[in-house]
Design a protein around this motif. Structure first.
Motif, PDB file in Angstrom:
ATOM      1  N   ALA A 196      25.370 -15.954  -3.218  1.00 36.80           N
ATOM      2  CA  ALA A 196      25.773 -15.782  -1.812  1.00 36.80           C
ATOM      3  C   ALA A 196      25.178 -16.918  -0.976  1.00 36.80           C
ATOM      4  CB  ALA A 196      25.292 -14.435  -1.287  1.00 36.80           C
TER       5      ALA A 196
ATOM      6  N   ARG B 141      26.889 -15.184 -13.039  1.00 38.54           N
ATOM      7  CA  ARG B 141      28.139 -14.469 -13.275  1.00 38.54           C
ATOM      8  C   ARG B 141      29.312 -14.920 -12.425  1.00 38.54           C
ATOM      9  NH1 ARG B 141      24.896  -9.361 -11.184  1.00 38.54           N
ATOM     10  NH2 ARG B 141      26.555  -8.105 -10.314  1.00 38.54           N
TER      11      ARG B 141
ATOM     12  N   ALA C  21      30.014 -15.842  -3.947  1.00 43.92           N
ATOM     13  CA  ALA C  21      30.750 -14.610  -3.627  1.00 43.92           C
ATOM     14  C   ALA C  21      30.811 -14.340  -2.134  1.00 43.92           C
ATOM     15  CB  ALA C  21      30.129 -13.424  -4.346  1.00 43.92           C
TER      16      ALA C  21
ATOM     17  N   ILE D 192      25.389 -11.168   3.008  1.00 43.07           N
ATOM     18  CA  ILE D 192      25.614 -10.065   3.955  1.00 43.07           C
ATOM     19  C   ILE D 192      24.288  -9.564   4.545  1.00 43.07           C
ATOM     20  CG2 ILE D 192      26.698  -7.790   4.237  1.00 43.07           C
ATOM     21  CD1 ILE D 192      28.357  -8.470   1.704  1.00 43.07           C
TER      22      ILE D 192
ATOM     23  N   LEU E  37      34.799 -15.640  -3.244  1.00 43.14           N
ATOM     24  CA  LEU E  37      35.193 -14.680  -2.210  1.00 43.14           C
ATOM     25  C   LEU E  37      34.661 -15.091  -0.846  1.00 43.14           C
ATOM     26  CD1 LEU E  37      34.435 -11.319  -4.082  1.00 43.14           C
ATOM     27  CD2 LEU E  37      36.630 -12.502  -3.872  1.00 43.14           C
TER      28      LEU E  37
ATOM     29  N   GLY F 213      33.223 -16.502   2.282  1.00 37.50           N
ATOM     30  CA  GLY F 213      32.665 -17.827   2.509  1.00 37.50           C
ATOM     31  C   GLY F 213      32.696 -18.686   1.248  1.00 37.50           C
TER      32      GLY F 213
ATOM     33  N   GLU G 156      35.994 -20.095   1.144  1.00 41.88           N
ATOM     34  CA  GLU G 156      36.091 -21.029   2.277  1.00 41.88           C
ATOM     35  C   GLU G 156      35.395 -22.357   1.965  1.00 41.88           C
ATOM     36  OE1 GLU G 156      34.727 -17.811   4.893  1.00 41.88           O
ATOM     37  OE2 GLU G 156      36.300 -18.435   6.280  1.00 41.88           O
TER      38      GLU G 156
ATOM     39  N   PRO H  62      37.860 -11.152   1.290  1.00 43.88           N
ATOM     40  CA  PRO H  62      37.728  -9.702   1.467  1.00 43.88           C
ATOM     41  C   PRO H  62      36.963  -9.293   2.726  1.00 43.88           C
ATOM     42  CG  PRO H  62      36.066 -10.474  -0.062  1.00 43.88           C
ATOM     43  CD  PRO H  62      36.819 -11.696   0.397  1.00 43.88           C
ATOM     44  N   GLU H  63      36.796 -10.218   3.663  1.00 45.07           N
ATOM     45  CA  GLU H  63      35.986  -9.898   4.852  1.00 45.07           C
ATOM     46  C   GLU H  63      36.446  -8.635   5.559  1.00 45.07           C
ATOM     47  OE1 GLU H  63      36.785 -12.903   3.903  1.00 45.07           O
ATOM     48  OE2 GLU H  63      35.224 -14.352   4.401  1.00 45.07           O
TER      49      GLU H  63
ATOM     50  N   LEU I  37      34.605  -5.631   5.156  1.00 40.95           N
ATOM     51  CA  LEU I  37      33.315  -5.532   5.848  1.00 40.95           C
ATOM     52  C   LEU I  37      33.548  -5.475   7.357  1.00 40.95           C
ATOM     53  CD1 LEU I  37      31.451  -8.290   3.798  1.00 40.95           C
ATOM     54  CD2 LEU I  37      31.053  -5.837   3.626  1.00 40.95           C
TER      55      LEU I  37
ATOM     56  N   LEU J 216      36.502 -10.921   9.732  1.00 38.71           N
ATOM     57  CA  LEU J 216      37.544 -11.864   9.331  1.00 38.71           C
ATOM     58  C   LEU J 216      36.814 -13.081   8.770  1.00 38.71           C
ATOM     59  CD1 LEU J 216      37.509 -14.158  11.840  1.00 38.71           C
ATOM     60  CD2 LEU J 216      38.709 -12.335  12.979  1.00 38.71           C
ATOM     61  N   PRO J 217      37.506 -13.894   7.976  1.00 40.95           N
ATOM     62  CA  PRO J 217      36.840 -15.073   7.427  1.00 40.95           C
ATOM     63  C   PRO J 217      36.416 -15.973   8.576  1.00 40.95           C
ATOM     64  CG  PRO J 217      38.917 -14.634   6.305  1.00 40.95           C
ATOM     65  CD  PRO J 217      38.886 -13.753   7.511  1.00 40.95           C
ATOM     66  N   GLY J 218      35.135 -16.272   8.661  1.00 32.99           N
ATOM     67  CA  GLY J 218      34.620 -16.981   9.828  1.00 32.99           C
ATOM     68  C   GLY J 218      34.272 -18.423   9.541  1.00 32.99           C
TER      69      GLY J 218
HETATM   70  N1  3HC Z   1      25.632 -10.884   0.128  1.00 33.43           N
HETATM   71  C1  3HC Z   1      24.475 -10.298  -0.243  1.00 33.43           C
HETATM   72  N2  3HC Z   1      24.351  -9.549  -1.377  1.00 33.43           N
HETATM   73  C2  3HC Z   1      25.432  -9.406  -2.129  1.00 33.43           C
HETATM   74  C3  3HC Z   1      26.675  -9.985  -1.790  1.00 33.43           C
HETATM   75  C4  3HC Z   1      26.746 -10.757  -0.609  1.00 33.43           C
HETATM   76  N3  3HC Z   1      27.881 -11.368  -0.207  1.00 33.43           N
HETATM   77  N4  3HC Z   1      27.588  -9.664  -2.727  1.00 33.43           N
HETATM   78  C5  3HC Z   1      26.929  -8.917  -3.634  1.00 33.43           C
HETATM   79  N5  3HC Z   1      25.637  -8.757  -3.278  1.00 33.43           N
HETATM   80  C6  3HC Z   1      24.598  -8.040  -4.013  1.00 33.43           C
HETATM   81  C7  3HC Z   1      24.898  -6.557  -4.131  1.00 33.43           C
HETATM   82  O1  3HC Z   1      24.424  -5.854  -3.021  1.00 33.43           O
HETATM   83  C8  3HC Z   1      24.191  -6.189  -5.402  1.00 33.43           C
HETATM   84  O2  3HC Z   1      22.821  -6.032  -5.094  1.00 33.43           O
HETATM   85  P1  3HC Z   1      21.930  -4.963  -5.893  1.00 33.43           P
HETATM   86  O3  3HC Z   1      22.007  -5.367  -7.330  1.00 33.43           O
HETATM   87  O4  3HC Z   1      20.589  -5.115  -5.266  1.00 33.43           O
HETATM   88  O5  3HC Z   1      22.573  -3.619  -5.629  1.00 33.43           O
HETATM   89  C9  3HC Z   1      24.327  -7.438  -6.259  1.00 33.43           C
HETATM   90  O6  3HC Z   1      24.646  -8.500  -5.352  1.00 33.43           O
HETATM   91  C10 3HC Z   1      25.414  -7.358  -7.289  1.00 33.43           C
HETATM   92  O7  3HC Z   1      26.622  -6.950  -6.664  1.00 33.43           O
HETATM   93  P2  3HC Z   1      27.605  -5.908  -7.356  1.00 33.43           P
HETATM   94  O8  3HC Z   1      26.825  -4.745  -7.879  1.00 33.43           O
HETATM   95  O9  3HC Z   1      28.691  -5.655  -6.376  1.00 33.43           O
HETATM   96  O10 3HC Z   1      28.124  -6.769  -8.596  1.00 33.43           O
HETATM   97  P3  3HC Z   1      29.559  -6.839  -9.240  1.00 33.43           P
HETATM   98  O11 3HC Z   1      29.445  -7.806 -10.352  1.00 33.43           O
HETATM   99  O12 3HC Z   1      30.078  -5.470  -9.493  1.00 33.43           O
HETATM  100  O13 3HC Z   1      30.512  -7.476  -8.105  1.00 33.43           O
HETATM  101  C11 3HC Z   1      31.195  -9.030  -6.430  1.00 33.43           C
HETATM  102  C12 3HC Z   1      30.341  -8.779  -7.692  1.00 33.43           C
HETATM  103  C13 3HC Z   1      32.683  -8.905  -6.745  1.00 33.43           C
HETATM  104  C14 3HC Z   1      30.901 -10.414  -5.948  1.00 33.43           C
HETATM  105  C15 3HC Z   1      30.837  -7.975  -5.346  1.00 33.43           C
HETATM  106  O14 3HC Z   1      29.432  -7.939  -5.195  1.00 33.43           O
HETATM  107  C16 3HC Z   1      31.410  -8.233  -3.988  1.00 33.43           C
HETATM  108  O15 3HC Z   1      32.557  -7.893  -3.747  1.00 33.43           O
HETATM  109  N6  3HC Z   1      30.612  -8.800  -3.077  1.00 33.43           N
HETATM  110  C17 3HC Z   1      30.990  -8.997  -1.699  1.00 33.43           C
HETATM  111  C18 3HC Z   1      31.972 -10.110  -1.531  1.00 33.43           C
HETATM  112  C19 3HC Z   1      32.307 -10.285  -0.076  1.00 33.43           C
HETATM  113  O16 3HC Z   1      32.608  -9.370   0.642  1.00 33.43           O
HETATM  114  N7  3HC Z   1      32.255 -11.537   0.388  1.00 33.43           N
HETATM  115  C20 3HC Z   1      32.522 -11.831   1.757  1.00 33.43           C
HETATM  116  C21 3HC Z   1      31.242 -11.792   2.522  1.00 33.43           C
HETATM  117  S1  3HC Z   1      31.481 -12.005   4.262  1.00 33.43           S
HETATM  118  C22 3HC Z   1      31.734 -13.641   4.426  1.00 33.43           C
HETATM  119  O17 3HC Z   1      31.779 -14.368   3.479  1.00 33.43           O
HETATM  120  C23 3HC Z   1      31.876 -14.125   5.840  1.00 33.43           C
HETATM  121  C24 3HC Z   1      32.354 -15.533   5.877  1.00 33.43           C
HETATM  122  O18 3HC Z   1      33.729 -15.550   6.101  1.00 33.43           O
HETATM  123  C25 3HC Z   1      31.681 -16.330   6.949  1.00 33.43           C
END
Ligand code: 3HC
Length: 699
Positions: A28, A60, A64, A68, A103, A105, A108, A127-128, A131, A134-136
Motif C-alpha cells: 500500500a 503477493r 493495492a 487506508i 487497485l 492508487g 493510478e 475499488p474506491e 470505501l 472515488l479514485p483521488g
Molecule cells: N491499506 C492498508 N492496509 C491494507 C490495504 C490498504 N489499501 N489493503 C489491505 N490491507 C491490509 C488488510 O487490512 C490486511 O491486514 P491484516 O492482515 O492486519 O488484517 C492485510 O492488508 C491483508 O489484506 P487481506 O486480508 O484483504 O488480503 P487478501 O490477499 O485477501 O486481499 C487485497 C488483498 C485484494 C489487496 C485486499 O486487501 C483489498 O481489496 N485491499 C483494498 C484495496 C483498495 O480498496 N484499494 C483502494 C484504496 S483507496 C485508494 O487507493 C485511494 C486513492 O484513489 C487515492
C-alpha cells in the motif's frame, strides 16, 4: 543494487533500471512507499545508463492502493500526485509490471506509467467506491481515457476487479507475459520500447475515448437510472459519475480539480468513515482472541448434510462449488430426488446466465450424492444437520450421529433458534458440536454465523472459521443465545415495527423509512415476500393477531396477490385501504391510541433498540467485538455499508448518549412489564465514561 529505503530498491539489468517495492502485506502507498518511489524514480531518471525503467513489486501483489490506515492523519512525505508527475514526465519509457492486484492508487500509479504489462492472474480495478470514495489520484480522469466512458462508469461504481485478459482487451494492459516470469517479460518489453523508439504515452493527453461521449448527457442519465436502486442514499457512486462527466466535458487539469474537490468531500464524510470501518471489520472478524492462528485444523475432505430441503440443498451447493464432495441424507428417495432436482435447477439456471458451463453443472452435481441412510455419514469429516426446528428430533439425530460418525469429525447444526448446548448433550462428544447458521438462500448469502457452544473445541472453531472462507462466506463467531446475533437484533426491530402500526403508522410508512435509510426492504414488504402464512394454520387460527386476520382473508402475501399490501399482476405493491381499515379497527379494539408518527420516530423506534440489544449481546459475551455485530447485519440483512453496521451507526452517526436517553425515556413510559427497553449496562457504562462500546467492553 541501491537500497533507496527499507521498502524500495533500485537495480539495473543492463540498460533497464528496476524500481522494486517490498512493503508487506500489500505494498500500500504509505508515506514510506511514496518516498521510496520518489527517490527511486529520481535516481533512475538521473542514471544515464538506464534507457527505460520497470516498476515492480515483491510479495503477493502489485500496489493495492493508498494506505487506508493513513486516511484522516496529517500528510507525511511526498504526495502521491508529486510521485505520479515525476513518473509520467520521465524522459524514458516507464513500464509497470503487474501481478496480484493493481487497485485504487496502485492502478493510478500504473496509469501514469507509459506502458503496463501483467501476468495472466493479475487483476486491476478502482475499488474506491467500496470505501465510500472515488479514485483521488487521477484515476477518474485517466480510466475513461483508456477504456471509454461506459466501462469506466461500470468499473468505478461497482469497484469490480478486471482480469488481465479484460485489461488487455480494454487497453489497460499493453501486454500479458508468462506467469512467474513477470520481471523478465517486463524488462524484455522495456527493451523493445527503447529499441523501437516507442512514444512515451501519457494517458492524460488522450482524448479519443472521452470525445465519443461528449455532448451525450443521455449516456450518464441512462447509467444513473440503471444503478439508482443500488446506490440510493450512497454518495460515492454519484460522485464517481460526476468525475467521469468532468473527464468528458473538461480539459484534463480542470477534471483533476473536480476529482480533488469531490474526493475531499467524501474522505472527510461519515459514509467513507463507515466503509473504512467495514473494510477493517471484515478482516478483524476472522481473528478469535482465544483461538490462536496456529490452532490445528481438521482436514475437511468430505461433508454430510442431513435434510435435502431448501436449506440443506443450498448448504450442499456451497461445498460442491468449492470442490468438496457431499452426501445428502433424506428420509425417503422421493424427497431426496426432489431436493437434488432443485439443486440441479439452480445450477442450470446459473449456467444459462453464463456463470459457468453445462459441463460445470455436471461436475458439481457429480460431487453430490444422496442416501436415505445415516450410516453413510460414518466417514465424513463434517456433518451438518439441516432439518426442521424441533429440539427432540434434533437430539435424536445427534444421538444417532454420535454412534455412527467417526471420532474427530465435526457435528454441526444449522439451527437458527434452538439451544446448541442442549443439542450437544445428546452426544458423548460436546466438544465436536458447533452451530453453522447459514442464511437463506444458503448458496447465495455471504453470512455464516458460527455458533460456539459451551464445550466446542478450539480446533472445531478454527476449522469452521477457515472453512467459511473456503466456501466464500464471511464467518462470524457468536455465542448461544435466542436468535444468536442476527435474529436477536431483528426481533427488536420487528417488535417495534408491529407496535408502530398499531400506534398510527401504516406498514408502508415503516417500510418507506427503513428502505429510505438504505435497507433492502422494510419488514412488512419482507413478510409479504416470505408469505404471511409461514407457520400459520387455517384450522388452528384464533384470529388473534393481525397476521391471523390477514391470512383468514386470504391476504397471505405476494403469492396470493395481497398481504399487508395489494399487488398487481407484476407484483408491484400499493398501500391497501382494506388493510388500513383492518389495522385501525384492530388497534381500536385493543385500545391502542392512534396518532401521527413522524419518520424520525419510526427510524429511532426500529433501530435504537437494535443498538441497545447489540450492547447486551456484547456484555453477555455472545459476540466478540462491536464490529462483528456490524458485519452480521451488513452481510446477512443488507444494512447499508455506508452506515457502517448498527453498532457503528449508533455510536458514530447517532451518538451513544442519544440512544441511551431514548431507551431510558421509552423504558420509563413502558407499561408492558417486559423490560424490553431496559438500557444495557454496557451502554450506560460507555456513556458515563465517554468511551466507545468496544473500550467499555475491554474494561
Ligand atoms: N491499506 C492498508 N492496509 C491494507 C490495504 C490498504 N489499501 N489493503 C489491505 N490491507 C491490509 C488488510 O487490512 C490486511 O491486514 P491484516 O492482515 O492486519 O488484517 C492485510 O492488508 C491483508 O489484506 P487481506 O486480508 O484483504 O488480503 P487478501 O490477499 O485477501 O486481499 C487485497 C488483498 C485484494 C489487496 C485486499 O486487501 C483489498 O481489496 N485491499 C483494498 C484495496 C483498495 O480498496 N484499494 C483502494 C484504496 S483507496 C485508494 O487507493 C485511494 C486513492 O484513489 C487515492
Amino acid at each position: 543494487m541501491t537500497a533507496i529505503n527499507d521498502v524500495t530498491t533500485l537495480t539495473r539489468d543492463g540498460d533497464i533500471a528496476i524500481v522494486t517495492l517490498n512493503s508487506p502485506p500489500v505494498n500500500a502507498l504509505s508515506a514510506k512507499v511514496r518516498e521510496g518511489l520518489f527517490e527511486g524514480f529520481k535516481q533512475a531518471i538521473a542514471d544515464d545508463q538506464a534507457k527505460a525503467i520497470v516498476l515492480i513489486c515483491e510479495g503477493r501483489t502489485f500496489i493495492a492502493g493508498a494506505d487506508i490506515t493513513e486516511f484522516g492523519q496529517a500528510p507525511k512525505g511526498p504526495g502521491l500526485h508529486e510521485v505520479q508527475q515525476m513518473i509520467e514526465d520521465a524522459p524514458k519509457p516507464v513500464v509497470a509490471a503487474i501481478h496480484g492486484t493493481a487497485l485504487g492508487g496502485g492502478l493510478e500509479v500504473a496509469l501514469v506509467c507509459h506502458y503496463r504489462v501483467a501476468v495472466p492472474s493479475a487483476k486491476m480495478g478502482l475499488p474506491e467506491v467500496n470505501l465510500g470514495l472515488l479514485p483521488g489520484a487521477g484515476g477518474t480522469q485517466r480510466l475513461p481515457r483508456v477504456t471509454g466512458v461506459e466501462k469506466a462508469l461500470e468499473m468505478m461504481t461497482s469497484g469490480r476487479h478486471a482480469s488481465a485478459k479484460e485489461a488487455k482487451e480494454s487497453g489497460l494492459a499493453d501486454e500479458i507475459v508468462e506467469e512467474g516470469k513477470l520481471l523478465d517479460g517486463a524488462v524484455a518489453f522495456a527493451r523493445k520500447a527503447v529499441a523501437e523508439n516507442w512514444p512515451l504515452v501519457k494517458i492524460r493527453e488522450r482524448d479519443d475515448k472521452v470525445a465519443e461521449a461528449r455532448g451525450k448527457p443521455e449516456v450518464f442519465e441512462a447509467f444513473r437510472k440503471s444503478v439508482a436502486r443500488k446506490t440510493r442514499g450512497f454518495l460515492a457512486p454519484e460522485y464517481n459519475i460526476q468525475c467521469i462527466e468532468a473527464a468528458v466535458n473538461l480539459p484534463f487539469d480542470e477534471g483533476m480539480k473536480v476529482e480533488a474537490k469531490l474526493f475531499r468531500e467524501l474522505v472527510t464524510g461519515s459514509q467513507s468513515a463507515a466503509q473504512r470501518h467495514v473494510f477493517f471489520a471484515e478482516r478483524q472478524v476472522a481473528k478469535i482472541p482465544d483461538v490462536p492462528k496456529e490452532t490445528p485444523l481438521i482436514d475437511i475432505k468430505s461433508v454430510g448434510i442431513i435434510g435435502a430441503g431448501t436449506m440443506g440443498g443450498g448448504i450442499a451447493m456451497n461445498f460442491a462449488n468449492a470442490g468438496i464432495p457431499v452426501t445428502i441424507i433424506e428420509q425417503s428417495q422421493d424427497r431426496l430426488d426432489a431436493g437434488l432436482g432443485v439443486v440441479r435447477k439452480n445450477y442450470e439456471n446459473s449456467a444459462k446466465k453464463g456463470r459457468f458451463s453445462m459441463d460445470e453443472v455436471e461436475k458439481r452435481m457429480g460431487l453430490l450424492q444422496g442416501s436415505t441412510s445415516l450410516e453413510d455419514l460414518a466417514d465424513k469429516d463434517l456433518v451438518i444437520e439441516a432439518i426442521f426446528e424441533n429440539m427432540d428430533v434434533k437430539k435424536d439425530v445427534f444421538g444417532k450421529l454420535d454412534k455412527i460418525v467417526k471420532q474427530g469429525a465435526i457435528l454441526a447444526t444449522n439451527t437458527s433458534a434452538l439451544d446448541i448446548d442442549e443439542i450437544a448433550t445428546a452426544t458423548s462428544r460436546p466438544e465436536a458440536v458447533i452451530g453453522l447458521h447459514f442464511f437463506s438462500p444458503a448458496n447465495v448469502m455471504k453470512l455464516l454465523e458460527i455458533v460456539r457452544a459451551d464445550k466446542t473445541s478450539k480446533e472445531v472453531i478454527a476449522t469452521s472459521m477457515a472453512l467459511s472462507k473456503k466456501i466464500g462466506k464471511i464467518g462470524v463467531l457468536v455465542g448461544v443465545c435466542p436468535g444468536f446475533v442476527g435474529n436477536r437484533l431483528l426481533a427488536q426491530r420487528q417488535r417495534e415495527a408491529n407496535k408502530l402500526i398499531l400506534e398510527g403508522a401504516m406498514p408502508w410508512d415503516v417500510d418507506r423509512v427503513l428502505f429510505g435509510f438504505g435497507l433492502p426492504m422494510g419488514p412488512f414488504a419482507m413478510s409479504d415476500l416470505a408469505g404471511l402464512d409461514l407457520g400459520w394454520n387455517k384450522e388452528t387460527s384464533k384470529g388473534e393477531t393481525l397476521r391471523d386476520l390477514l391470512c383468514e382473508r386470504d391476504r397471505r402475501g405476494q403469492k396470493t396477490g395481497a398481504g399487508f399490501y395489494d399487488y398487481d399482476e407484476n407484483r408491484t405493491p400499493s398501500p391497501s385501504k382494506e388493510v388500513e381499515e383492518l389495522i385501525r379497527q384492530y388497534a381500536e379494539e385493543r385500545q391502542f391510541q392512534q396518532r401521527d408518527i413522524s419518520d424520525q420516530e419510526i427510524l429511532e423506534r426500529c433501530l435504537y433498540p437494535m443498538v441497545n440489544e447489540g450492547a447486551k449481546i456484547l456484555e453477555e459475551g455472545k459476540a466478540i467485538r462491536t464490529s462483528d455485530i456490524d458485519i452480521v447485519w451488513i452481510m446477512g440483512y443488507g444494512w447499508p455499508r455506508y452506515e457502517g453496521g448498527p453498532m457503528w451507526w449508533g455510536e458514530n452517526v447517532v451518538g451513544l448518549d442519544k440512544v441511551l436517553a431514548k431507551m431510558k425515556e421509552w423504558d420509563a413510559a413502558d407499561t408492558s412489564g417486559t423490560g424490553v427497553f431496559k438500557p444495557s449496562a454496557l451502554l450506560e457504562k460507555a456513556v458515563a465514561d465517554k468511551v466507545s462500546l468496544q473500550k467499555a467492553l475491554e474494561g
